[in-house]
Scaffold this active site. Structure first.
Site, PDB file in Angstrom:
ATOM      1  N   MET A  11       0.846  -1.193   0.000  1.00  0.00           N
ATOM      2  CA  MET A  11       0.000   0.000   0.000  1.00  0.00           C
ATOM      3  C   MET A  11       0.883   1.245   0.000  1.00  0.00           C
ATOM      4  O   MET A  11       1.888   1.303   0.716  1.00  0.00           O
ATOM      5  CB  MET A  11      -0.918   0.016   1.220  1.00  0.00           C
ATOM      6  CG  MET A  11      -1.925  -1.114   1.258  1.00  0.00           C
ATOM      7  SD  MET A  11      -3.150  -0.929   2.587  1.00  0.00           S
ATOM      8  CE  MET A  11      -2.118  -1.044   4.069  1.00  0.00           C
ATOM      9  N   CYS A  13      -0.738   4.590  -0.076  1.00  0.00           N
ATOM     10  CA  CYS A  13      -1.510   5.768   0.330  1.00  0.00           C
ATOM     11  C   CYS A  13      -2.797   5.300   1.030  1.00  0.00           C
ATOM     12  O   CYS A  13      -3.116   4.109   1.068  1.00  0.00           O
ATOM     13  CB  CYS A  13      -1.861   6.636  -0.879  1.00  0.00           C
ATOM     14  SG  CYS A  13      -2.849   5.799  -2.124  1.00  0.00           S
ATOM     15  N   CYS A  16      -5.226   3.290  -1.095  1.00  0.00           N
ATOM     16  CA  CYS A  16      -4.936   1.859  -1.172  1.00  0.00           C
ATOM     17  C   CYS A  16      -5.625   1.126  -0.022  1.00  0.00           C
ATOM     18  O   CYS A  16      -6.236   0.059  -0.202  1.00  0.00           O
ATOM     19  CB  CYS A  16      -3.428   1.618  -1.105  1.00  0.00           C
ATOM     20  SG  CYS A  16      -2.481   2.302  -2.469  1.00  0.00           S
ATOM     21  N   TYR A  64      -1.693  -6.453  -3.796  1.00  0.00           N
ATOM     22  CA  TYR A  64      -0.952  -6.303  -2.551  1.00  0.00           C
ATOM     23  C   TYR A  64      -0.617  -7.694  -2.004  1.00  0.00           C
ATOM     24  O   TYR A  64      -1.035  -8.713  -2.547  1.00  0.00           O
ATOM     25  CB  TYR A  64      -1.780  -5.513  -1.532  1.00  0.00           C
ATOM     26  CG  TYR A  64      -2.288  -4.197  -2.065  1.00  0.00           C
ATOM     27  CD1 TYR A  64      -1.415  -3.148  -2.346  1.00  0.00           C
ATOM     28  CD2 TYR A  64      -3.645  -3.999  -2.319  1.00  0.00           C
ATOM     29  CE1 TYR A  64      -1.876  -1.944  -2.854  1.00  0.00           C
ATOM     30  CE2 TYR A  64      -4.123  -2.802  -2.829  1.00  0.00           C
ATOM     31  CZ  TYR A  64      -3.238  -1.768  -3.093  1.00  0.00           C
ATOM     32  OH  TYR A  64      -3.705  -0.596  -3.603  1.00  0.00           O
ATOM     33  N   CYS A 137      15.214  11.260 -15.789  1.00  0.00           N
ATOM     34  CA  CYS A 137      13.963  11.875 -16.240  1.00  0.00           C
ATOM     35  C   CYS A 137      13.181  12.518 -15.103  1.00  0.00           C
ATOM     36  O   CYS A 137      12.862  13.706 -15.142  1.00  0.00           O
ATOM     37  CB  CYS A 137      13.097  10.853 -16.967  1.00  0.00           C
ATOM     38  SG  CYS A 137      11.549  11.535 -17.589  1.00  0.00           S
ATOM     39  N   CYS A 142      13.335  15.360 -17.662  1.00  0.00           N
ATOM     40  CA  CYS A 142      12.033  15.654 -18.259  1.00  0.00           C
ATOM     41  C   CYS A 142      11.092  16.382 -17.308  1.00  0.00           C
ATOM     42  O   CYS A 142      10.534  17.428 -17.640  1.00  0.00           O
ATOM     43  CB  CYS A 142      11.348  14.368 -18.715  1.00  0.00           C
ATOM     44  SG  CYS A 142      12.417  13.151 -19.476  1.00  0.00           S
ATOM     45  N   CYS A 559     -12.759  27.028 -45.587  1.00  0.00           N
ATOM     46  CA  CYS A 559     -12.006  26.857 -44.342  1.00  0.00           C
ATOM     47  C   CYS A 559     -12.007  25.431 -43.822  1.00  0.00           C
ATOM     48  O   CYS A 559     -11.076  25.016 -43.151  1.00  0.00           O
ATOM     49  CB  CYS A 559     -12.526  27.811 -43.276  1.00  0.00           C
ATOM     50  SG  CYS A 559     -14.249  27.540 -42.836  1.00  0.00           S
ATOM     51  N   CYS A 560     -13.064  24.660 -44.085  1.00  0.00           N
ATOM     52  CA  CYS A 560     -13.079  23.279 -43.581  1.00  0.00           C
ATOM     53  C   CYS A 560     -13.411  22.313 -44.717  1.00  0.00           C
ATOM     54  O   CYS A 560     -14.161  21.369 -44.550  1.00  0.00           O
ATOM     55  CB  CYS A 560     -14.076  23.130 -42.440  1.00  0.00           C
ATOM     56  SG  CYS A 560     -15.711  23.804 -42.772  1.00  0.00           S
TER      57      CYS A 560
END
Length: 562
Positions: A11, A13, A16, A64, A137, A142, A559-560
């Site tokens: 778990m 948090c 969980c 778990y 990352c 990132c 336009c379309c």
């Protein structure tokens, strides 16, 4: 009524814990369950005759692990014993045969993907990390850079936008320390959720903190972070050691407190004057971010920005930067760097350049120097990167490699995909990594996004091409945004008309490039792309319009028009 107590591993948090509680209370015969995340414990009230097995099954079905508290001399039997032996379950390949032992060097995107897939396929894993769990990352690449870039973008829009005549600009006060705290808070949150927490929740993965070095093709020695050494034998090894900033040989540079991207992202101040050596992804992303947060920025490009890409990319980005007041010095190198009285002085062929801070962003070098790869028979290329085949196998048959320490493109999503496939191959499967439709994005504004061949790359491979470049003043979304910087370029194979490459410089170009990647992956022609339905007033509609230019003048369309 009886009360059972279970210890719950995995778990991360309170949510969980709530999921576990709900699952337990659905088990027939359970009257109530109380689950504590901090104590990692469940207390379950059950009717007479209810055994532990279905309770354990309910927990393990969620991913778990359940175990009873240690009570000397007491055995629970049944499924519970099987569950208590779960750390060894991935350690059995057949009747009595020990599980494949995989050593993983590193803990970034490639390493984590490889470790998790190897465990899923029945191996046990020893993961070795010499620094911060999570690799480049999430910690220094990132994630923090994109947070900083986004904050800088918001600052820029408050200061200046195409709608200033109707929406009065309000230049913001830049509180860099607060922005940095917000940035690092999210970094720590993601590192725990996606790396540390996951590793801690999987018993089949053992984490060693220290620096690994090959003794031979089946043995590592680990200099442990808390002292001493540990010798580790393995059946297979995945090298995912990542890369570090490459520093050019410039006279005097090593004696100065220059920044790499790591120090730049961690700085709690914005320098008044910033010089940037470099002309590719990291250099341009951070240069623009610092400029938008208040620095006077000068970029020294040895040739031009993105000189390895289609020339139109560098031309468009240079124009956008100069329009923002960022100085781009093309064909300029620093021959010497000095530092005195808190200032940098760079000597160039065009005179001296002075700055308060200097960012060196000239690429990244693979972290292979200390691995003793030759002892394991691992071939490196001239740049020190590990040479791998399409299955991520090195020249040593039991050793695989993935990510930035290899000769693959240095993108975290490539690393993760390679790590997963390496794990499949080292556990007896067969998987290859096809990079022919690999999208790439540079998070400047406008963004740069590419996939597939450029014209020059196609010519190099003997492919005749037909291409079209559509400027954004032909894209309705760009016109509605009053921001027509950039272009979309399609490269098609002559004769077949098959789309083989796309280059785009546009706001949110990263959001359109995956559509182009899918078109290339599925071998679509430009005509087939032109015939697709695209929602009006989206930037991705630019792909359709660019495809239509192969046969039509889009300026003459409504336009379309379909």
């Amino acid at each position: 009524m009886s009360t059972y107590e279970l210890l719950i591993d995995g778990m991360t948090c309170t949510s969980c814990a709530e999921h576990v509680r709900q699952a337990l209370e659905k088990v027939p015969g359970v009257s109530s369950a109380a689950v504590s995340y901090p104590r990692k414990r469940a207390e379950i009230e059950v009717e007479a005759g209810v055994c532990l097995d279905p309770l354990v099954t309910a927990v393990t079905a969620l991913g778990y692990r359940a175990r009873v508290p240690d009570i000397p001399g007491k055995s629970s039997g049944g499924l519970l014993n099987e569950t208590l032996d779960w750390p060894e379950r991935g350690t059995k390949r057949g009747s009595g045969e020990s599980a494949l032992h995989v050593a993983v060097i590193g803990s970034g995107g490639a390493a984590m993907a490889g470790a998790l897939k190897a465990v899923e396929l029945g191996a046990r894993v020893t993961l070795i990390e010499r620094g911060t769990i999570g690799g480049t990352c999430v910690n220094v690449g990132c994630v923090p850079s994109k947070i900083m870039i986004r904050a800088a973008h918001i600052a820029h829009l408050r200061r200046e936008s195409p709608f200033d005549e109707g929406l009065s600009p309000t230049p913001p006060a830049i509180r860099r320390k607060r922005l940095l705290a917000q940035q690092q808070g999210r970094v720590e949150e993601l590192r725990h959720a996606k790396y540390e927490g996951i590793l801690a929740s999987i018993p089949a993965i053992t984490v060693l903190r220290g620096e690994a070095r090959f003794m031979d093709a089946h043995t590592l020695t680990v200099a442990l972070a808390d002292g001493g050494t540990h010798e580790l034998s393995f059946d297979r090894c995945l090298v995912a050691a990542g890369a570090s900033p490459a520093i050019p040989s410039i006279q005097g540079l090593a004696d100065t407190p220059y920044w790499t991207s790591t120090e730049a992202l961690a700085s709690d101040t914005i320098p008044e004057r910033l010089a940037v050596i470099g002309s590719s992804v990291v250099a341009v992303e951070l240069a623009q971010a610092f400029a938008r947060l208040g620095s006077q920025v000068t970029i020294l490009a040895r040739r031009t920005l993105f000189f390895r890409e289609d020339p139109e990319i560098g031309k468009a980005l240079t124009a956008a930067f100069r329009a923002e007041g960022i100085e781009v010095l093309e064909h300029t190198q620093a021959s010497q760097v000095a530092y005195a009285d808190g200032k940098f002085v760079l000597t160039t062929g065009h005179g001296e350049l002075r700055a308060d801070k200097l960012l060196v962003a000239t690429g990244r070098a693979p972290n292979t120097h200390g691995l003793n790869c030759e002892a394991a028979g691992i071939e490196l290329n001239a740049e020190g990167a590990i040479v791998i085949d399409r299955a991520m196998r090195t020249s040593s048959p039991h050793i695989f490699a993935a990510g930035d320490c290899t000769d693959q493109p240095q993108f975290v999503y490539v690393a993760a995909a390679a790590g997963t496939r390496a794990a499949i191959n080292m556990t007896g499967g067969s998987a290859e990594l096809d990079l022919t439709a690999m999208p790439a994005v540079v998070f400047t504004d406008p963004q740069v996004a590419t996939v597939g061949y450029s014209e020059a790359e196609a010519r190099h491979d003997g492919i005749e091409t037909d291409s079209r470049l559509l400027t954004l003043d032909n894209v309705p979304r760009a016109l509605a945004n009053f921001d027509t910087r950039g272009f979309i370029k399609l490269v098609a194979e002559t004769g077949s008309g098959r789309l083989i490459g796309v280059q785009a410089v546009a706001p949110e170009a990263g959001e359109l490039i995956q559509t182009a990647a899918l078109a290339i992956r599925h071998r679509m022609t430009v005509q087939a792309l032109a015939d697709q339905l695209f929602p009006y007033l989206t930037m991705v509609e630019g792909l359709k319009l660019a495809a239509q230019t192969f046969n039509k003048d889009v300026k003459q369309l409504s336009c379309c028009a379909g």
